[in-house]
Design a protein around this motif. Structure first.
Motif, PDB file in Angstrom:
ATOM      1  N   LYS A 116     -12.553  -0.498  -2.871  1.00 41.56           N
ATOM      2  CA  LYS A 116     -12.118   0.080  -4.145  1.00 41.56           C
ATOM      3  C   LYS A 116     -10.962  -0.707  -4.767  1.00 41.56           C
ATOM      4  O   LYS A 116     -10.882  -0.865  -5.976  1.00 41.56           O
ATOM      5  N   HIS A 117     -10.065  -1.214  -3.922  1.00 38.91           N
ATOM      6  CA  HIS A 117      -8.884  -1.919  -4.413  1.00 38.91           C
ATOM      7  C   HIS A 117      -9.019  -3.446  -4.387  1.00 38.91           C
ATOM      8  O   HIS A 117      -8.049  -4.167  -4.625  1.00 38.91           O
ATOM      9  N   VAL A 133     -10.810   3.438   5.449  1.00 37.61           N
ATOM     10  CA  VAL A 133     -10.091   2.185   5.177  1.00 37.61           C
ATOM     11  C   VAL A 133     -11.017   1.177   4.501  1.00 37.61           C
ATOM     12  O   VAL A 133     -10.629   0.519   3.530  1.00 37.61           O
ATOM     13  N   ILE A 134     -12.243   1.070   4.977  1.00 32.89           N
ATOM     14  CA  ILE A 134     -13.206   0.150   4.359  1.00 32.89           C
ATOM     15  C   ILE A 134     -13.433   0.528   2.900  1.00 32.89           C
ATOM     16  O   ILE A 134     -13.390  -0.330   2.009  1.00 32.89           O
ATOM     17  N   ASP A 135     -13.652   1.808   2.631  1.00 30.29           N
ATOM     18  CA  ASP A 135     -13.859   2.263   1.256  1.00 30.29           C
ATOM     19  C   ASP A 135     -12.640   1.968   0.385  1.00 30.29           C
ATOM     20  O   ASP A 135     -12.770   1.523  -0.759  1.00 30.29           O
ATOM     21  N   TYR A 136     -11.448   2.184   0.924  1.00 32.50           N
ATOM     22  CA  TYR A 136     -10.203   1.910   0.202  1.00 32.50           C
ATOM     23  C   TYR A 136     -10.087   0.420  -0.111  1.00 32.50           C
ATOM     24  O   TYR A 136      -9.736   0.031  -1.228  1.00 32.50           O
ATOM     25  N   MET A 137     -10.393  -0.419   0.875  1.00 33.01           N
ATOM     26  CA  MET A 137     -10.294  -1.861   0.686  1.00 33.01           C
ATOM     27  C   MET A 137     -11.251  -2.335  -0.407  1.00 33.01           C
ATOM     28  O   MET A 137     -10.867  -3.144  -1.265  1.00 33.01           O
ATOM     29  N   ILE A 163       0.864  -1.179   0.000  1.00 37.97           N
ATOM     30  CA  ILE A 163       0.000   0.000   0.000  1.00 37.97           C
ATOM     31  C   ILE A 163       0.898   1.225   0.000  1.00 37.97           C
ATOM     32  O   ILE A 163       1.690   1.412   0.922  1.00 37.97           O
ATOM     33  N   PRO A 164       0.789   2.068  -1.045  1.00 41.74           N
ATOM     34  CA  PRO A 164       1.647   3.244  -1.132  1.00 41.74           C
ATOM     35  C   PRO A 164       1.449   4.199   0.052  1.00 41.74           C
ATOM     36  O   PRO A 164       0.321   4.402   0.507  1.00 41.74           O
ATOM     37  N   SER A 165       2.537   4.770   0.533  1.00 39.97           N
ATOM     38  CA  SER A 165       2.470   5.707   1.664  1.00 39.97           C
ATOM     39  C   SER A 165       1.527   6.862   1.380  1.00 39.97           C
ATOM     40  O   SER A 165       0.815   7.319   2.280  1.00 39.97           O
ATOM     41  N   ARG A 166       1.505   7.329   0.135  1.00 40.39           N
ATOM     42  CA  ARG A 166       0.620   8.458  -0.204  1.00 40.39           C
ATOM     43  C   ARG A 166      -0.847   8.094   0.025  1.00 40.39           C
ATOM     44  O   ARG A 166      -1.665   8.951   0.328  1.00 40.39           O
ATOM     45  N   ASP A 167      -1.182   6.806  -0.119  1.00 45.85           N
ATOM     46  CA  ASP A 167      -2.549   6.361   0.150  1.00 45.85           C
ATOM     47  C   ASP A 167      -2.800   6.227   1.646  1.00 45.85           C
ATOM     48  O   ASP A 167      -3.861   6.597   2.140  1.00 45.85           O
ATOM     49  N   VAL A 168      -1.817   5.706   2.360  1.00 40.63           N
ATOM     50  CA  VAL A 168      -1.964   5.480   3.803  1.00 40.63           C
ATOM     51  C   VAL A 168      -2.325   6.778   4.514  1.00 40.63           C
ATOM     52  O   VAL A 168      -3.217   6.801   5.366  1.00 40.63           O
ATOM     53  N   TRP A 169      -1.667   7.858   4.183  1.00 41.13           N
ATOM     54  CA  TRP A 169      -1.875   9.109   4.912  1.00 41.13           C
ATOM     55  C   TRP A 169      -3.175   9.803   4.561  1.00 41.13           C
ATOM     56  O   TRP A 169      -3.540  10.798   5.169  1.00 41.13           O
TER      57      TRP A 169
END
Length: 80
Positions: free
Chosen positions: A74-75, A68-72, A54-60
Motif C-alpha cells: 500500500k505504501h 505487514v506485506i499489505d502495508y508495504m 513509519i508512524p507508531s500508530r501504523d506499527v501497532w
C-alpha cells in the motif's frame, strides 16, 4: 511480489529475534512472543531499508506477517 516481501520480512524477523518459523498468518506477539522492543527493532530495520519513518500508530496495527506485506504494498515499499 508478495513472496519477495515475505522472504524479506522472514529474514528481518529472523535476524532481529532469532525466530524462524514464520508463515503469512504468524502473529508477532501471540505466535512469536515478540515484545515492544523486538517490534521496534524490526521497524528500525524497515525504516533504514526504505529510508522512511513509519508512524507508531501504523506499527501497532500490524499484527501478522500478512498485515505487514499489505502495508508495504500500500505504501510502495516493494523494492526489496
Amino acid at each position: 511480489m508478495e513472496e519477495k516481501l515475505f522472504k524479506f520480512i522472514k529474514d528481518v524477523v529472523g535476524k532481529v529475534t532469532g525466530k524462524k518459523n514464520i508463515i503469512y498468518d504468524t502473529d508477532f506477539v501471540k505466535d512469536l512472543g515478540l515484545n515492544s522492543f523486538d517490534i521496534m527493532n524490526i521497524v528500525c530495520v524497515f525504516e533504514d531499508k526504505f529510508d522512511t519513518e513509519i508512524p507508531s500508530r501504523d506499527v501497532w496495527k500490524l499484527h501478522t506477517v500478512k498485515d505487514v506485506i499489505d502495508y508495504m504494498i500500500k505504501h510502495g515499499y516493494t523494492n526489496v
